[in-house]
Write an enzyme that holds these catalytic residues in place. Sequence first.
Site, mmCIF file in Angstrom:
data_model
loop_
_atom_site.group_PDB
_atom_site.id
_atom_site.type_symbol
_atom_site.label_atom_id
_atom_site.label_comp_id
_atom_site.label_asym_id
_atom_site.label_seq_id
_atom_site.Cartn_x
_atom_site.Cartn_y
_atom_site.Cartn_z
ATOM 1 N N HIS A 29 40.022 23.275 62.980
ATOM 2 C CA HIS A 29 39.945 24.738 62.664
ATOM 3 C C HIS A 29 38.276 25.036 61.999
ATOM 4 O O HIS A 29 37.788 24.369 61.134
ATOM 5 C CB HIS A 29 40.920 25.198 61.500
ATOM 6 C CG HIS A 29 42.264 25.248 61.848
ATOM 7 N ND1 HIS A 29 42.792 25.896 62.673
ATOM 8 C CD2 HIS A 29 43.310 24.388 61.204
ATOM 9 C CE1 HIS A 29 44.025 25.608 62.777
ATOM 10 N NE2 HIS A 29 44.371 24.618 61.961
ATOM 11 N N TYR A 136 49.055 20.609 50.865
ATOM 12 C CA TYR A 136 48.666 20.782 52.250
ATOM 13 C C TYR A 136 47.100 20.436 52.370
ATOM 14 O O TYR A 136 46.020 21.105 52.164
ATOM 15 C CB TYR A 136 48.724 22.188 52.894
ATOM 16 C CG TYR A 136 48.856 21.977 54.427
ATOM 17 C CD1 TYR A 136 48.587 20.841 55.141
ATOM 18 C CD2 TYR A 136 49.463 22.943 55.175
ATOM 19 C CE1 TYR A 136 48.936 20.799 56.372
ATOM 20 C CE2 TYR A 136 49.803 22.747 56.522
ATOM 21 C CZ TYR A 136 49.501 21.744 57.085
ATOM 22 O OH TYR A 136 49.640 21.659 58.704
ATOM 23 N N LYS A 173 51.029 17.475 50.787
ATOM 24 C CA LYS A 173 50.959 17.256 52.170
ATOM 25 C C LYS A 173 49.757 16.679 52.679
ATOM 26 O O LYS A 173 48.642 17.362 52.347
ATOM 27 C CB LYS A 173 51.668 18.247 52.937
ATOM 28 C CG LYS A 173 51.635 18.161 54.395
ATOM 29 C CD LYS A 173 52.301 19.279 55.108
ATOM 30 C CE LYS A 173 51.999 19.260 56.714
ATOM 31 N NZ LYS A 173 52.807 19.945 57.467
ATOM 32 N N LYS A 175 47.396 16.034 56.019
ATOM 33 C CA LYS A 175 47.256 16.318 57.360
ATOM 34 C C LYS A 175 46.657 14.939 57.985
ATOM 35 O O LYS A 175 45.108 15.018 57.768
ATOM 36 C CB LYS A 175 46.826 17.575 57.725
ATOM 37 C CG LYS A 175 46.276 18.032 59.153
ATOM 38 C CD LYS A 175 47.637 17.527 60.241
ATOM 39 C CE LYS A 175 48.982 18.522 59.760
ATOM 40 N NZ LYS A 175 49.070 19.529 60.628
ATOM 41 N N ASP A 203 51.719 14.098 57.801
ATOM 42 C CA ASP A 203 51.759 14.613 59.235
ATOM 43 C C ASP A 203 50.751 14.292 60.055
ATOM 44 O O ASP A 203 49.525 14.856 59.914
ATOM 45 C CB ASP A 203 51.972 16.172 59.118
ATOM 46 C CG ASP A 203 52.103 17.046 60.379
ATOM 47 O OD1 ASP A 203 52.338 16.066 61.232
ATOM 48 O OD2 ASP A 203 51.952 18.003 60.402
ATOM 49 N N PRO A 204 50.772 13.387 60.631
ATOM 50 C CA PRO A 204 49.607 13.204 61.818
ATOM 51 C C PRO A 204 49.806 13.844 63.077
ATOM 52 O O PRO A 204 49.081 13.469 64.221
ATOM 53 C CB PRO A 204 49.818 11.481 62.107
ATOM 54 C CG PRO A 204 51.138 11.462 62.023
ATOM 55 C CD PRO A 204 51.704 12.349 61.064
ATOM 56 N N ASN A 252 57.958 19.986 63.331
ATOM 57 C CA ASN A 252 57.642 21.499 63.820
ATOM 58 C C ASN A 252 57.212 21.427 65.155
ATOM 59 O O ASN A 252 56.472 22.598 65.868
ATOM 60 C CB ASN A 252 56.498 22.040 62.902
ATOM 61 C CG ASN A 252 55.142 21.367 63.180
ATOM 62 O OD1 ASN A 252 54.826 20.563 62.421
ATOM 63 N ND2 ASN A 252 54.436 22.086 64.079
ATOM 64 N N HIS A 303 57.474 26.143 58.010
ATOM 65 C CA HIS A 303 56.331 25.384 58.493
ATOM 66 C C HIS A 303 55.065 26.756 58.310
ATOM 67 O O HIS A 303 55.430 27.751 58.399
ATOM 68 C CB HIS A 303 56.689 25.211 59.935
ATOM 69 C CG HIS A 303 55.575 24.709 60.515
ATOM 70 N ND1 HIS A 303 55.025 25.347 61.645
ATOM 71 C CD2 HIS A 303 54.754 23.704 60.416
ATOM 72 C CE1 HIS A 303 53.682 24.625 61.942
ATOM 73 N NE2 HIS A 303 53.517 23.553 61.281
ATOM 74 N N SER A 304 53.971 26.197 58.331
ATOM 75 C CA SER A 304 52.781 27.071 58.540
ATOM 76 C C SER A 304 52.149 26.563 59.691
ATOM 77 O O SER A 304 51.529 25.685 60.019
ATOM 78 C CB SER A 304 51.956 26.874 57.244
ATOM 79 O OG SER A 304 50.717 27.308 57.433
ATOM 80 N N HIS A 332 48.790 27.137 54.873
ATOM 81 C CA HIS A 332 47.477 26.948 54.855
ATOM 82 C C HIS A 332 46.721 27.689 54.095
ATOM 83 O O HIS A 332 45.446 27.863 54.040
ATOM 84 C CB HIS A 332 46.868 27.269 56.365
ATOM 85 C CG HIS A 332 47.128 26.302 57.375
ATOM 86 N ND1 HIS A 332 48.625 25.953 57.929
ATOM 87 C CD2 HIS A 332 46.448 25.294 58.057
ATOM 88 C CE1 HIS A 332 48.346 25.220 58.794
ATOM 89 N NE2 HIS A 332 47.269 24.489 59.183
HETATM 90 MG MG MG Z 1 53.202 19.610 61.533
#
Ligand code: MG
Length: 416
Positions: A29, A136, A173, A175, A203-204, A252, A303-304, A332
């Site tokens: 992002h 996150y 969390k 990422k 979460d990869p 997700n 989920h986001s 997020h």
């Molecule tokens: Mg995910």
Amino acid sequence: MKAQHIRDIRATTVTVPLEAPLRHANGCHWGRFVRTIVEVETDDGIIGLGELGGGGESAEAVFRATKGYLVGHEVSRLEEMRFKIANPTASLYNNRTQVLAALEFACLDILGQAWGVPVSEILGGRLRDRVQFASYCFFRYANADGAGEVRTVEQMVAHAGELKRRFGFTTHKVKGGVFAPDYELAVYRALAGAFPEDQLRFDPNAVWSTEQAIRFGQAIEGLRNDYLEDPVFGLHGMRRTREKVRMPLATNTVVVNFEQLAANVLNTAVDVILLDTTFWGGIRACVKAAAVCDTFQLGVAVHSSGELGIQLATMLHLGAVLPNLAFAADAHYHHLTDDVIEGGLMKYEGGSIAVPTGPGLGVKLDRDRLGAYQDLYRRLGNYPYDQDPGRPGWSPTVPNERWADPTEARTVSIPF
Ligand code: MG
């Protein structure tokens, strides 16, 4: 009660800056989110709000085209609207699930305003007044001021600590999928050591091979894991991983509709379904999916997909009404520097956000902010979500073949 009929549908693309560019397995992002803000207006002048990811002329044109289906449509006929906009038998030609979601948010917002009740009351009534969120934590590039980089183990632990201090999170969390699995394993273990009372999740974004997923999953057994999220892509890879890793797996990506949910019930590959109000086609679809999960005793979480305040409100109303929500939600949101709603960013307290109590979604557009971030979008345009400004020439593959180098403190120039 007087019926509300749709008179107009408008879409506005905005871009809102983040504190720093967020790196992820599929790209980055680039220091901001691009979102489409949708307004649905009724004959009585009630305006309902919707939101979805991405934007630009083509996205806005899609919403103009929906007027051909929906001008004159009675707002309360949500099931009929579902077939008008996202008929499953026409989906090969007409995949408009996320468009439907934005319109559903707006119609629920209108109904709540017309009936004088929050959306959560329409959805069955709230079970909780606040929704807990996870921290996150992303690997990040430095922002234009040279601050905010998260790359090393020490920086990630400090970042999680700062988010915990500012917002009160007790679930972290991470990422991942940016650096090689062993490096990210060291980062994750360091977080577990630094916050021994807190819950963790990783979460990869599904960029590992199944063998990498199994190796990482086995290595983190014994930590306070909520779950391992999308370690590998596809129900079959998830099923193979689940056979060998002793912790819940979440997704997700591979269960985002009812067909996939049924497949997962019949031959289970995933334990926890992360419900996204946009990906599933609306808040009501998520409530329905949560009921299926409850029946078959699968876990659910929220989920986001990179929200501003309108979509966050949908996540809060969803989180308020799910009896089987046993995990902190993802957002997020705390990476944003501002919002387009009145009052600016919603506030976290103790790691949670209050479910809005006003009628409808309970949020209103701040026209000045909307205009300012529309202007910013016109100046900056879109960015490629699946490209990394710090790694020119790299493209994501599944599984990933080229990890980022954690020794490189890159400064990327991202225009603002
Ligand atoms: Mg995910």
